[in-house]
Motif scaffolding. Structure first.
Motif, PDB file in Angstrom:
ATOM      1  N   TRP A   1       0.980  -1.203  -0.205  1.00 55.27           N
ATOM      2  CA  TRP A   1       0.138  -0.001  -0.053  1.00 55.27           C
ATOM      3  C   TRP A   1       0.916   1.387   0.063  1.00 55.27           C
ATOM      4  O   TRP A   1       0.440   2.104  -0.596  1.00 55.27           O
ATOM      5  N   THR A   2       2.171   1.152   0.618  1.00 57.17           N
ATOM      6  CA  THR A   2       3.007   2.593   0.651  1.00 57.17           C
ATOM      7  C   THR A   2       3.332   2.672  -0.852  1.00 57.17           C
ATOM      8  O   THR A   2       3.405   3.700  -1.362  1.00 57.17           O
ATOM      9  N   ILE A   3       3.842   1.596  -1.484  1.00 56.72           N
ATOM     10  CA  ILE A   3       4.431   1.676  -2.976  1.00 56.72           C
ATOM     11  C   ILE A   3       3.218   2.169  -3.572  1.00 56.72           C
ATOM     12  O   ILE A   3       3.488   2.992  -4.587  1.00 56.72           O
ATOM     13  N   ASP A   4       1.878   1.691  -3.620  1.00 57.02           N
ATOM     14  CA  ASP A   4       0.895   1.944  -4.319  1.00 57.02           C
ATOM     15  C   ASP A   4       0.796   3.387  -4.197  1.00 57.02           C
ATOM     16  O   ASP A   4       0.366   4.280  -5.269  1.00 57.02           O
ATOM     17  N   ASP A   5       0.563   3.844  -3.113  1.00 55.99           N
ATOM     18  CA  ASP A   5       0.361   5.469  -2.752  1.00 55.99           C
ATOM     19  C   ASP A   5       1.434   6.098  -3.338  1.00 55.99           C
ATOM     20  O   ASP A   5       1.295   7.382  -4.038  1.00 55.99           O
ATOM     21  N   LEU A   6       2.580   5.787  -3.202  1.00 57.15           N
ATOM     22  CA  LEU A   6       3.729   6.500  -3.942  1.00 57.15           C
ATOM     23  C   LEU A   6       3.471   6.568  -5.456  1.00 57.15           C
ATOM     24  O   LEU A   6       4.024   7.570  -5.965  1.00 57.15           O
ATOM     25  N   LEU A   7       3.237   5.525  -6.029  1.00 58.73           N
ATOM     26  CA  LEU A   7       2.963   5.402  -7.390  1.00 58.73           C
ATOM     27  C   LEU A   7       1.951   6.257  -7.787  1.00 58.73           C
ATOM     28  O   LEU A   7       1.763   6.877  -8.849  1.00 58.73           O
ATOM     29  N   THR A   8       0.768   6.322  -7.148  1.00 56.47           N
ATOM     30  CA  THR A   8      -0.205   7.497  -7.364  1.00 56.47           C
ATOM     31  C   THR A   8       0.256   8.734  -7.458  1.00 56.47           C
ATOM     32  O   THR A   8       0.070   9.702  -8.290  1.00 56.47           O
ATOM     33  N   GLU A   9       1.013   9.319  -6.274  1.00 58.91           N
ATOM     34  CA  GLU A   9       1.465  10.627  -6.328  1.00 58.91           C
ATOM     35  C   GLU A   9       2.607  10.763  -7.721  1.00 58.91           C
ATOM     36  O   GLU A   9       2.764  11.861  -8.125  1.00 58.91           O
ATOM     37  N   ILE A  10       3.669   9.539  -7.973  1.00 54.26           N
ATOM     38  CA  ILE A  10       4.484   9.785  -9.122  1.00 54.26           C
ATOM     39  C   ILE A  10       3.619   9.949 -10.273  1.00 54.26           C
ATOM     40  O   ILE A  10       3.711  10.887 -11.348  1.00 54.26           O
TER      41      ILE A  10
END
Length: 348
Positions: A277-286
């Motif tokens: 979920w952390t990576i998913d949220d980071l990807l959303t921001e990216i």
């Protein structure tokens, strides 16, 4: 010319892989002297001089998830997942001491009265749900599970009806958002408790890095809001209450800090939950800023394991599917044993 140490270093003699699955006291003064001597011996420059700025984010490498027989030990399919992961993680940190600019450990942080803990809920018989119980929207609407009225004073200033409205709204938002359903987790990562602490060997490696590189460890605390879960360190699962008012916010400061690095390396527990979920949220921001930024993210696949409860649930396949999606978006899946200078899209 950069003074950054690009070669892999030996493992310092104090590291003992056999102790990674145990809890013990780090000898800070000894380690401090050792780290300074190690930096001098291997010509390790202060992190401030790094030409290529590399961040290592270590997600929830805490006793509660990483030590056998603790509350939510992440064993993976092997049964020893988190311990093996942390052996590799510590070795990765020591070998790349001269390359890693800053380390950010995230720390899951809880108290007793939170929406995913047993005490928060009660049925008509006065019983609390057992750990790993899934509470559905239908059960909340039918009153099978209700907010425990005895906690309303501590959690909501006595506003029990408001707390009930929030509980129904919360479970509804989880189902709408495609997130995991509300699971009653065992009490874990309790603030002030031994389960909350970083794994001793990991803590020692982070401290050693801080001293050797003159680089402050950046602790990121998550999960203390009683009204929402926080799998990701970058944002809670639900941001607003039943009245539409914010109950929490995304961690915009930390997101921006991560994206300012030349490379972001991610490891930790569990691959299927807080890591994914952390990576998913980071990807959303990216994606919102610049999809090409995904190329600066590296996932240490051999330093993370999924949640597996033998005979009950196995999140290995969903975790692997998530990592494939991250790779398809441009992130790199790497192993801790690969020299960083061989990684694609990184220049030292």
């Amino acid at each position: 010319m950069s003074t950054q140490t690009t070669k892999q270093l030996p493992i310092p003699p104090h590291f003992d892989a056999k102790k990674v699955g145990e809890v013990w006291r780090v000898l800070y003064e000894e380690r401090s002297h050792d780290a300074q001597a190690w930096a001098k011996k291997h010509n390790i420059a202060p992190a401030a001089k790094d030409k290529t700025r590399i961040c290592l984010m270590v997600i929830d490498a805490q006793n509660t998830f990483c030590i056998p027989k603790f509350e939510l030990f992440v064993g993976g399919r092997s049964g020893t997942g988190a311990v093996d992961d942390n052996v590799r993680l510590c070795e990765f940190i020591y070998r790349n001491l001269g390359l890693i600019t800053t380390i950010y450990p995230t720390m899951d942080t809880h108290t007793a009265m939170q929406i995913f803990h047993s005490l928060f809920w009660v049925n008509d018989a006065g019983e609390h749900p057992a750990p790993m119980t899934i509470i559905s929207l239908d059960e909340v609407q039918k009153g099978v599970w209700k907010v425990n009225p005895a906690i309303a004073h501590s959690v909501a200033g006595g506003n029990y009806l408001g707390l009930m409205r929030h509980a129904s709204h919360y479970v509804d938002k989880l189902s709408d958002g495609g997130k995991y359903p509300l699971i009653i987790w065992p009490y874990h990562a309790m603030l002030g408790g031994i389960g909350h602490a970083l794994v001793s060997s990991v803590e020692e490696a982070l401290f050693f890095h801080a001293i050797a590189r003159n680089s402050q460890t950046g602790f990121e605390i998550k999960g203390g809001n009683p009204l929402t879960e926080n799998y990701s360190v970058l944002r809670p699962e639900v941001l607003e209450g039943a009245d539409g008012r914010p109950i929490a916010q995304k961690n915009a400061r930390f997101i921006q800090k991560l994206l300012e690095f030349d490379a972001v390396i991610i490891a930790g527990q569990a691959k299927s939950h807080c890591v994914a979920w952390t990576i998913d949220d980071l990807l959303t921001e990216i994606v919102a800023q610049d999809p090409n930024l995904a190329k600066k993210v590296y996932l240490l696949e051999d330093c993370t394991s999924p949640v597996v409860v033998p005979g009950v649930i196995d999140f290995t396949d969903p975790a692997d599917a998530a990592f494939k999606r991250f790779a398809d978006a441009g992130m790199h899946i790497v192993k801790s044993t690969q020299p960083i200078e061989t990684w694609a899209d990184i220049t030292l």
